[in-house]
Motif scaffolding. Structure first.
Motif, PDB file in Angstrom:
ATOM      1  N   TYR A 295      21.890 -16.396  22.575  1.00 23.36           N
ATOM      2  CA  TYR A 295      21.303 -17.602  21.992  1.00 23.36           C
ATOM      3  C   TYR A 295      20.075 -18.081  22.753  1.00 23.36           C
ATOM      4  O   TYR A 295      19.850 -19.271  22.927  1.00 23.36           O
ATOM      5  CB  TYR A 295      22.354 -18.717  21.892  1.00 23.36           C
ATOM      6  CG  TYR A 295      23.521 -18.338  21.027  1.00 23.36           C
ATOM      7  CD1 TYR A 295      23.446 -18.429  19.644  1.00 23.36           C
ATOM      8  CD2 TYR A 295      24.695 -17.832  21.596  1.00 23.36           C
ATOM      9  CE1 TYR A 295      24.510 -18.042  18.842  1.00 23.36           C
ATOM     10  CE2 TYR A 295      25.766 -17.446  20.790  1.00 23.36           C
ATOM     11  CZ  TYR A 295      25.663 -17.549  19.419  1.00 23.36           C
ATOM     12  OH  TYR A 295      26.719 -17.174  18.620  1.00 23.36           O
ATOM     13  N   THR A 296      19.268 -17.106  23.174  1.00 19.69           N
ATOM     14  CA  THR A 296      18.028 -17.419  23.884  1.00 19.69           C
ATOM     15  C   THR A 296      16.797 -16.984  23.104  1.00 19.69           C
ATOM     16  O   THR A 296      15.674 -17.326  23.480  1.00 19.69           O
ATOM     17  CB  THR A 296      18.010 -16.723  25.251  1.00 19.69           C
ATOM     18  OG1 THR A 296      18.164 -15.306  25.055  1.00 19.69           O
ATOM     19  CG2 THR A 296      19.133 -17.231  26.138  1.00 19.69           C
ATOM     20  N   ALA A 297      16.987 -16.215  22.041  1.00 14.04           N
ATOM     21  CA  ALA A 297      15.875 -15.684  21.264  1.00 14.04           C
ATOM     22  C   ALA A 297      16.342 -15.401  19.850  1.00 14.04           C
ATOM     23  O   ALA A 297      17.548 -15.356  19.568  1.00 14.04           O
ATOM     24  CB  ALA A 297      15.314 -14.412  21.909  1.00 14.04           C
ATOM     25  N   GLY A 298      15.371 -15.208  18.964  1.00 19.96           N
ATOM     26  CA  GLY A 298      15.710 -14.910  17.582  1.00 19.96           C
ATOM     27  C   GLY A 298      14.602 -14.157  16.887  1.00 19.96           C
ATOM     28  O   GLY A 298      13.449 -14.185  17.310  1.00 19.96           O
ATOM     29  N   VAL A 299      14.977 -13.484  15.809  1.00 14.84           N
ATOM     30  CA  VAL A 299      14.021 -12.725  15.000  1.00 14.84           C
ATOM     31  C   VAL A 299      14.013 -13.325  13.600  1.00 14.84           C
ATOM     32  O   VAL A 299      15.072 -13.514  12.992  1.00 14.84           O
ATOM     33  CB  VAL A 299      14.402 -11.236  14.938  1.00 14.84           C
ATOM     34  CG1 VAL A 299      13.460 -10.483  14.000  1.00 14.84           C
ATOM     35  CG2 VAL A 299      14.374 -10.622  16.336  1.00 14.84           C
TER      36      VAL A 299
ATOM     37  N   ARG B  75      17.596 -14.814  12.833  1.00 14.76           N
ATOM     38  CA  ARG B  75      18.815 -14.223  13.393  1.00 14.76           C
ATOM     39  C   ARG B  75      18.757 -14.343  14.903  1.00 14.76           C
ATOM     40  O   ARG B  75      17.849 -13.805  15.553  1.00 14.76           O
ATOM     41  CB  ARG B  75      18.936 -12.749  12.976  1.00 14.76           C
ATOM     42  CG  ARG B  75      20.193 -12.056  13.468  1.00 14.76           C
ATOM     43  CD  ARG B  75      21.445 -12.666  12.850  1.00 14.76           C
ATOM     44  NE  ARG B  75      22.644 -11.911  13.240  1.00 14.76           N
ATOM     45  CZ  ARG B  75      23.876 -12.288  12.928  1.00 14.76           C
ATOM     46  NH1 ARG B  75      24.077 -13.389  12.217  1.00 14.76           N
ATOM     47  NH2 ARG B  75      24.915 -11.568  13.303  1.00 14.76           N
ATOM     48  N   LEU B  76      19.727 -15.051  15.492  1.00 14.07           N
ATOM     49  CA  LEU B  76      19.743 -15.290  16.928  1.00 14.07           C
ATOM     50  C   LEU B  76      20.409 -14.140  17.669  1.00 14.07           C
ATOM     51  O   LEU B  76      21.305 -13.476  17.135  1.00 14.07           O
ATOM     52  CB  LEU B  76      20.484 -16.595  17.234  1.00 14.07           C
ATOM     53  CG  LEU B  76      20.062 -17.836  16.449  1.00 14.07           C
ATOM     54  CD1 LEU B  76      20.779 -19.061  16.994  1.00 14.07           C
ATOM     55  CD2 LEU B  76      18.556 -18.032  16.488  1.00 14.07           C
ATOM     56  N   ASN B  77      19.976 -13.927  18.911  1.00 15.58           N
ATOM     57  CA  ASN B  77      20.622 -12.890  19.715  1.00 15.58           C
ATOM     58  C   ASN B  77      21.951 -13.395  20.266  1.00 15.58           C
ATOM     59  O   ASN B  77      22.297 -14.573  20.124  1.00 15.58           O
ATOM     60  CB  ASN B  77      19.698 -12.405  20.838  1.00 15.58           C
ATOM     61  CG  ASN B  77      19.419 -13.476  21.890  1.00 15.58           C
ATOM     62  OD1 ASN B  77      19.962 -14.572  21.875  1.00 15.58           O
ATOM     63  ND2 ASN B  77      18.537 -13.150  22.821  1.00 15.58           N
ATOM     64  N   GLY B  78      22.696 -12.500  20.894  1.00 14.37           N
ATOM     65  CA  GLY B  78      24.034 -12.847  21.359  1.00 14.37           C
ATOM     66  C   GLY B  78      24.051 -13.887  22.459  1.00 14.37           C
ATOM     67  O   GLY B  78      25.049 -14.599  22.619  1.00 14.37           O
TER      68      GLY B  78
ATOM     69  N   ASP C 122      12.588 -17.948  22.361  1.00 18.40           N
ATOM     70  CA  ASP C 122      11.694 -16.844  22.018  1.00 18.40           C
ATOM     71  C   ASP C 122      11.832 -16.459  20.546  1.00 18.40           C
ATOM     72  O   ASP C 122      12.885 -15.998  20.105  1.00 18.40           O
ATOM     73  CB  ASP C 122      11.998 -15.636  22.913  1.00 18.40           C
ATOM     74  CG  ASP C 122      11.063 -14.465  22.664  1.00 18.40           C
ATOM     75  OD1 ASP C 122      10.073 -14.638  21.937  1.00 18.40           O
ATOM     76  OD2 ASP C 122      11.337 -13.381  23.215  1.00 18.40           O
TER      77      ASP C 122
ATOM     78  N   GLN D 155      14.012 -13.136   9.958  1.00 21.82           N
ATOM     79  CA  GLN D 155      14.366 -12.090   9.001  1.00 21.82           C
ATOM     80  C   GLN D 155      13.644 -12.242   7.675  1.00 21.82           C
ATOM     81  O   GLN D 155      13.301 -11.253   7.021  1.00 21.82           O
ATOM     82  CB  GLN D 155      15.884 -12.098   8.760  1.00 21.82           C
ATOM     83  CG  GLN D 155      16.698 -11.726   9.994  1.00 21.82           C
ATOM     84  CD  GLN D 155      18.180 -11.654   9.700  1.00 21.82           C
ATOM     85  OE1 GLN D 155      18.740 -12.523   9.024  1.00 21.82           O
ATOM     86  NE2 GLN D 155      18.840 -10.614  10.188  1.00 21.82           N
TER      87      GLN D 155
ATOM     88  N   ARG E  99      25.207 -17.127  13.906  1.00 28.44           N
ATOM     89  CA  ARG E  99      23.960 -16.723  14.557  1.00 28.44           C
ATOM     90  C   ARG E  99      22.774 -16.768  13.594  1.00 28.44           C
ATOM     91  O   ARG E  99      21.719 -16.212  13.881  1.00 28.44           O
ATOM     92  CB  ARG E  99      24.116 -15.322  15.151  1.00 28.44           C
ATOM     93  CG  ARG E  99      25.006 -15.295  16.396  1.00 28.44           C
ATOM     94  CD  ARG E  99      25.348 -13.890  16.836  1.00 28.44           C
ATOM     95  NE  ARG E  99      24.165 -13.061  17.031  1.00 28.44           N
ATOM     96  CZ  ARG E  99      24.206 -11.738  17.185  1.00 28.44           C
ATOM     97  NH1 ARG E  99      25.381 -11.119  17.159  1.00 28.44           N
ATOM     98  NH2 ARG E  99      23.112 -11.049  17.366  1.00 28.44           N
TER      99      ARG E  99
END
Length: 310
Positions: free
Chosen positions: A259-263, A254-257, A221, A265, A238
């Motif tokens: 490791y299923t999604a990221g934003v 930037r990946l979430n904790g 995502d 930056q 991350r």
């Protein structure tokens, strides 16, 4: 007279000593690493990896030559001479210092001594028809290769201590789910800390998570952001860099904790990016190799490595 000379000269010498402490460092600052490193004209690069210290390796998708250089000095030379019809795409060094290459449309992979250029092993995954073995990632237990034409990963298991297996000891892992989307052009690949593999799909503009045991996959995502023309992936902690070749953009994600999604930056772009293919990190810098896929490669076409802030 001698006493007067001493009273006058000694304080002057002491003052000079104090005033010059640290002066050599100020007078001779360390030379900055070059922002651009020229590759041989006509080299047609695709893969890049950074090895011990400031050593960098770049592979040619034209004839499989490998250039070895120094990021500090900008100087280098061809380590592995090219052979017509034997191209190389992705490159990676394992923990034992061996250089692995994805051998593109010949359907295999090779392993080299990075000091001498001697080939140590070769794995022929298929007969070389309808295949583009494009990129790779090395984990503690195996080396995984993408194929941009076939919906599979090629897996070379590593023995105890990283021992190279026999030439036929590889596996073909069929992909299911979005990782098997027709004409997606699976390209760059990295290993996530949670055990999954992350694969860039250059033509769908998506990233997919792949289970390395089953080949099952799911979309990663990105909040609707498209990574169209995604080529190389570079992961540290991350932070993921998605290098988008013909878009001349590097997306910093930037990946979430989990490791299923990221934003996303920010995006890195600029005239120094000329169809960047892939890259690698050294300190706070990202080094990318310009593949120049938007121009015809000729013996006089210039190519380079450029440094951008990570």
């Amino acid at each position: 007279m001698h006493r007067l000379f001493s009273l006058l000269v000694v304080p002057l010498l002491a003052a000079a000593t104090v005033s010059t402490v640290g002066a050599p460092a100020a007078a001779h600052p360390s030379k900055p690493f070059p922002a651009r490193i020229a590759l041989p004209d006509g080299f047609t690069p695709e893969g890049l990896t950074i090895g011990h210290g400031t050593t960098v390796y770049v592979g040619s998708v034209l004839d499989g030559a490998v250039w070895r250089g120094d990021l500090r000095t900008g100087r280098g030379s061809v380590l592995i001479p090219g052979t017509p019809g034997k191209p190389k795409a992705g490159l990676e060094l394992d923990r034992r210092g061996r250089l692995w290459t994805a051998d593109f449309y010949t359907g295999g992979a090779s392993v080299y001594d990075p000091r001498t250029g001697t080939r140590l092993a070769h794995y022929q995954f298929n007969d070389g028809s309808s295949t583009l073995v494009n990129d790779l990632v090395i984990t503690e237990r195996a080396v995984y290769f993408t194929d941009s034409v076939r919906p599979v990963l090629y897996v070379v298991p590593l023995g105890p201590g990283g021992r190279l297996p026999a030439p036929t000891a590889f596996q073909v892992l069929p992909l299911t789910g979005p990782g098997a989307t027709p004409d997606a052009f699976n390209n760059g690949i990295v290993a996530l800390p949670n055990g999954d593999l992350l694969v860039a799909q250059m033509l769908t503009g998506q990233l997919v998570r792949v289970d390395p045991r089953t080949g099952g996959s799911g979309l990663f995502d990105l909040g609707g952001y498209s990574v169209d023309r995604a080529d190389g992936l570079v992961l540290r902690g991350r932070t993921l860099h998605v290098i988008r070749n013909l878009s001349n953009v590097i997306a910093v994600v930037r990946l979430n904790g989990a490791y299923t999604a990221g934003v996303v930056q920010r995006e890195i772009t600029g005239p120094q990016l000329r169809s960047p293919a892939t890259g690698d990190l050294l300190g706070s810098a990202l080094y990318v190799v310009n593949g120049r896929f938007d121009v015809e490669s000729t013996p006089s076409t210039d190519y380079d490595i450029v440094r951008v802030p990570a």
